[in-house]
Design an enzyme around this catalytic site. Structure first.
Site, PDB file in Angstrom:
ATOM      1  N   ASP A 186      -3.172 -11.654 -34.093  1.00  0.00           N
ATOM      2  CA  ASP A 186      -3.735 -12.139 -32.455  1.00  0.00           C
ATOM      3  C   ASP A 186      -4.600 -11.715 -32.108  1.00  0.00           C
ATOM      4  O   ASP A 186      -4.638 -10.575 -31.796  1.00  0.00           O
ATOM      5  CB  ASP A 186      -2.185 -11.427 -32.061  1.00  0.00           C
ATOM      6  N   ASP A 230      -3.999  -8.110 -38.637  1.00  0.00           N
ATOM      7  CA  ASP A 230      -3.295  -8.281 -37.505  1.00  0.00           C
ATOM      8  C   ASP A 230      -4.144  -9.703 -37.212  1.00  0.00           C
ATOM      9  O   ASP A 230      -5.079  -9.691 -37.826  1.00  0.00           O
ATOM     10  CB  ASP A 230      -3.701  -6.815 -36.681  1.00  0.00           C
ATOM     11  N   ASP A 287      -7.342  -5.452 -33.693  1.00  0.00           N
ATOM     12  CA  ASP A 287      -7.617  -4.977 -32.362  1.00  0.00           C
ATOM     13  C   ASP A 287      -7.073  -4.533 -31.712  1.00  0.00           C
ATOM     14  O   ASP A 287      -7.152  -4.029 -30.095  1.00  0.00           O
ATOM     15  CB  ASP A 287      -7.805  -6.915 -31.193  1.00  0.00           C
TER      16      ASP A 287
END
Length: 274
Positions: free
Chosen positions: A20, A18, A192
């Site tokens: 961001d 991922d 996250d």
């Protein structure tokens, strides 16, 4: 030195990241708001609103409902933007805006995976016009990102051709595994957010990076390794820096655990990953 990325020859493997708050410290899309304002794409009020959205995103992450609200706002905001102008603005400001917020720990992991012979794939909900240049900067082999519909006038229509979010990310990974010959049981994934649970569940070695509360809870329940990335650094600076004990320790913890085991825009999903 122990590493969380053991070398495997065959079959092929990959590491899926991922973007961001996993590879970079902020939202890739929202980071460009000031540049879009200077380019005449948005007004001052929109800059302030995206700054607030960035704050909310950084403070506690965004759950599904919050991401949907951001998606609706950004979808309306970009309707009518000239695609070529967006690409030029991103290209002109990419290194100034993104280079300083790349996590040193993430950059090191990317290097380790490449050294182990794995492909590195960035899988992001942000738009391809933003994610693809960032992926190139990071040396990623492939990018999966949201793709917007572009009208005959070269401008975004506000509709989405492909939305890389939630279960769709996992489906994209599975399609890549088929086309590229990846053994998902031996692949790695990093995120996250709990919204990326399907992506993490799709591989044999999932890692929670700076996880939100929901993902941290799941990671603890499932005994998934949890990594703390907290040191953004410019790529040029880190190339000359020696390895740090903290990073080595984090890699060792990840190795033991592995051995033991906004959003840009969206609407309707209209096409598969290319």
């Amino acid at each position: 030195m122990l590493s969380i990325v053991e070398n495997h020859s065959l079959p092929r493997t990959a590491a899926f990241f991922d973007l961001d708050k996993t590879v970079i410290a902020k939202s890739s899309t929202l980071t460009f708001s000031k540049s879009f304002y200077q380019g005449g794409l948005i007004n001052r009020r929109a800059v302030l609103r995206t700054a607030y959205t960035q704050f909310v995103f950084l403070a506690g992450g965004a759950d599904h409902d919050q991401m949907e609200r951001m998606r609706e706002y950004l979808s309306a905001l970009c309707r009518g933007w000239n695609v070529q102008q967006v690409k030029e603005i991103v290209a002109e400001t990419l290194h100034d805006l993104i280079d300083p917020i790349i996590y040193d720990e993430a950059a090191s992991l990317i290097e380790q995976h490449h050294s182990a012979g794995r492909d590195v794939v960035i899988v992001s909900t942000s738009g391809a016009e933003v994610v693809e240049p960032i992926g190139e900067m990071l040396g990623a082999d492939r990018v999966v990102a949201t793709r917007m519909v572009v009208g005959d006038d070269g401008c975004f229509t506000g509709e989405v051709e492909y939305y890389a979010y939630g279960p769709t990310k996992a489906q994209a990974i599975k399609e890549l595994a088929l086309s590229e010959g990846y053994d998902l049981d031996r692949c790695f994934a990093y995120s996250d957010s709990a919204t990326d649970m399907p992506m993490l569940e799709a591989v044999g070695h999932p890692f929670a990076v700076n996880p939100d509360r929901a993902l941290r809870r799941e990671a603890l329940t499932r005994a998934w390794p949890i990594l703390d990335f907290h040191r953004p650094v410019r790529l040029k600076q880190r190339l000359a820096a020696p390895p740090r004990p903290a990073l080595i320790a984090a890699a060792a913890v990840g190795a033991a655990a592995a051995a033991a085991s906004l959003v840009w825009l969206a609407g309707r999903r209209r096409a598969p990953v290319g």
